[in-house]
Design an enzyme around this catalytic site. Structure first.
Site, mmCIF file in Angstrom:
data_model
loop_
_atom_site.group_PDB
_atom_site.id
_atom_site.type_symbol
_atom_site.label_atom_id
_atom_site.label_comp_id
_atom_site.label_asym_id
_atom_site.label_seq_id
_atom_site.Cartn_x
_atom_site.Cartn_y
_atom_site.Cartn_z
ATOM 1 N N HIS A 98 -5.988 -5.933 8.836
ATOM 2 C CA HIS A 98 -5.254 -6.439 7.671
ATOM 3 C C HIS A 98 -5.365 -5.511 6.466
ATOM 4 O O HIS A 98 -4.572 -5.635 5.530
ATOM 5 C CB HIS A 98 -5.723 -7.862 7.313
ATOM 6 C CG HIS A 98 -7.084 -7.936 6.689
ATOM 7 N ND1 HIS A 98 -8.220 -8.293 7.393
ATOM 8 C CD2 HIS A 98 -7.511 -7.708 5.426
ATOM 9 C CE1 HIS A 98 -9.257 -8.304 6.593
ATOM 10 N NE2 HIS A 98 -8.862 -7.934 5.381
ATOM 11 N N ASP B 78 -8.592 -8.233 14.697
ATOM 12 C CA ASP B 78 -8.385 -7.760 13.330
ATOM 13 C C ASP B 78 -9.108 -6.437 13.077
ATOM 14 O O ASP B 78 -9.762 -6.248 12.058
ATOM 15 C CB ASP B 78 -8.833 -8.807 12.303
ATOM 16 C CG ASP B 78 -8.391 -8.432 10.878
ATOM 17 O OD1 ASP B 78 -7.384 -7.727 10.737
ATOM 18 O OD2 ASP B 78 -9.078 -8.836 9.914
ATOM 19 N N SER C 119 -13.677 -5.744 2.887
ATOM 20 C CA SER C 119 -13.124 -5.832 4.229
ATOM 21 C C SER C 119 -13.103 -4.463 4.894
ATOM 22 O O SER C 119 -12.602 -3.494 4.320
ATOM 23 C CB SER C 119 -11.705 -6.397 4.184
ATOM 24 O OG SER C 119 -11.708 -7.741 3.796
#
Length: 380
Positions: free
Chosen positions: A125, A155, A229
Site C-alpha cells: 500500500h 500487502d 509502514s
C-alpha cells in the site's frame, strides 16, 4: 554503696560473658527474620537467564542503516470542465488556453534493505500505483527505486535500487520470538525523519483481522504511526523480525496495538518474486468454514473442531483426491484443522507437488485421504 556494687558486679559480669559466648556460638540469632530481609538476588529472574542490555543503541546502530525512507509520487487525472465535451459549447472554449500542468499526489513510507543486491521490502500500500519512487538512504543518498513485484495478499512489495554498497539488515528468527521480548520499530513516522520506538511483542500469530488474505502478524506495542509502514521491527540485537504494516485504530495513530509481517514470510515473498515473478503458494482447491464446537460435538467429532467443506474446485487437488462437499477436514499433515486462517496459511506454505495427508470426517466415519498440493491461482 561500695558493698552493693561489689555484690552485683559478679552477676553482671557473668551475664555479659555468657551472652558473648552464646552470640559467638550461634550467630544466626542476630539475623533478622527471613521475610524482613531484602536479598538483591530476589530482583533477578529465578533461572538467572536475564541478559538484556541496558541500552539498545547497538541494536539501532546495526539495523538503522538498512531502513530507508520512501517517497512516492502519483499523477492524478485533471478534472475537465463538463461543458468541454459538449459540442454546443466547445466553440466558446479556447483549448489552447487550458492549463496543462499535471496534478501530483505525494505519499511517504519506509522500507528495509535485505540484501547486498539492493533489494528491499516495503508494504504494497506504500507504493501501490506510484508513478515515481524515491528512496532516501540512511547516509543521505537518494536513489530511484524500481518495483520488482508485489503481493497484495500479504500487502508486501519488492523494490530494487541501484546504489553502491547498500547496507543489508540481518534477518532474525521470528518463529523463535516470544511474547514479552523487547522489540524496536524503525521508520519515518509523519515524515519527520528516521525514528525509533521501543516496546515488546504483545502477541504472535495474530490473524482474522481482515487486513490481508494471509495473516500471521506479530503484535507489538512499539509505536507505529503513518510513515512507519514498511519499516523494520527488530529484536534487541538489531535483527529483523518483521515488516511494520498496520495499526488497529480508526484514527490512524498509534494506540499501542501495531502489527508486523514476520520476516520469514516476507523473505519468502521476496525470493519467489525475484525467482518466479510472483509468489508461489500451495493450494487444495476448497472453500471451507470452521465448525462450531457445538456442531462438532453433535457430529461426534473429538476434539470438537474441524473445517466444513462448502465448495470444491473442479479438478483441483482436493477434488482429484476424492474430497466431497460436506466433508469435515480434521487434520492437515497431523496439524489440527480448527482454524480456517491458520489452516489456509499451513497449506499456502506448502510447495506445489508436496503430499498432503488429510484426516476427513464423512457421515460418521474417519477417512485418511492423500492429496497433492497444487499451485494457488493468482488473485484477480
Amino acid at each position: 554503696m561500695k558493698g552493693f556494687l561489689r555484690y552485683i558486679s559478679w552477676p553482671v559480669a557473668s551475664g555479659l560473658l555468657a551472652a558473648t559466648v552464646v552470640l559467638l556460638l550461634f550467630p544466626q540469632l542476630t539475623s533478622r527474620p527471613q521475610e524482613d530481609q531484602m536479598n538483591t538476588n530476589d530482583l533477578a529472574p529465578a533461572n538467572g537467564s536475564w541478559s538484556g542490555p541496558a541500552s539498545y543503541a547497538d541494536a539501532v546502530a546495526q539495523a538503522a542503516p538498512s531502513v530507508v525512507n520512501i517517497y512516492t509520487r502519483k499523477e492524478l487525472p485533471r478534472q475537465r470542465h463538463p461543458l468541454l465535451d459538449d459540442p454546443l459549447f466547445q466553440r466558446f472554449f479556447n483549448s489552447g488556453n487550458q492549463p496543462r500542468q499535471k496534478r501530483m499526489q505525494s505519499s511517504l513510507g519506509s522500507g528495509v534493505i535485505v540484501n547486498k543486491e539492493g533489494y528491499l521490502l516495503t508494504n504494497n500500500h506504500v507504493v501501490d500505483e506510484a508513478d515515481q519512487i524515491i528512496v532516501l538512504l540512511h547516509d543521505g543518498r537518494e536513489a530511484k527505486a524500481q518495483i520488482i513485484g508485489n503481493d497484495p495478499e500479504t500487502d508486501l512489495a519488492v523494490l530494487k535500487i541501484d546504489a553502491e554498497n547498500p547496507s543489508a539488515i540481518n534477518i532474525g528468527e521470528p518463529s523463535q520470538a516470544r511474547v514479552g521480548d523487547v522489540v524496536l520499530a524503525i521508520g519515518n513516522p509523519f515524515g519527520v525523519g528516521q525514528s525509533v520506538s521501543q516496546g515488546i511483542i504483545s502477541a504472535t500469530g495474530r490473524n482474522g483481522l481482515g487486513l490481508n488474505t494471509f495473516e500471521n502478524f506479530i503484535q507489538t506495542d512499539a509505536a507505529i504511526n503513518p510513515g512507519n509502514s514498511g519499516g523494520a521491527l527488530v529484536d534487541a540485537y538489531g535483527n529483523l523480525l518483521g515488516i511494520n504494516s498496520a495499526i488497529l485504530d480508526g484514527t490512524g495513530y498509534s494506540v499501542g496495538i501495531g502489527f508486523a509481517i514476520p520476516a520469514d514470510i516476507a523473505m519468502k515473498v521476496l525470493n519467489d518474486i525475484v525467482q518466479h515473478g510472483r509468489v508461489i503458494r500451495g493450494w487444495l482447491g476448497v472453500e471451507a468454514s470452521a465448525l462450531s464446537q457445538q456442531l462438532a460435538s453433535r457430529l461426534g467429532i473429538d476434539p470438537p473442531q474441524g473445517l466444513l467443506i462448502t465448495n470444491i474446485y473442479s479438478n483441483g487437488p482436493a477434488h482429484i483426491a476424492g474430497v466431497l462437499p460436506g466433508d469435515v477436514i480434521i487434520r492437515i499433515n497431523s496439524f489440527w484443522a480448527g482454524d480456517n486462517e491458520r489452516s489456509m496459511n499451513l497449506v499456502a506454505r506448502l510447495a506445489p507437488g508436496d503430499p498432503v495427508n488429510l484426516e476427513v470426517w464423512r457421515k460418521g466415519q474417519i477417512l485418511q485421504v492423500k492429496a497433492i498440493a497444487g499451485t494457488r491461482p493468482t488473485p484477480n
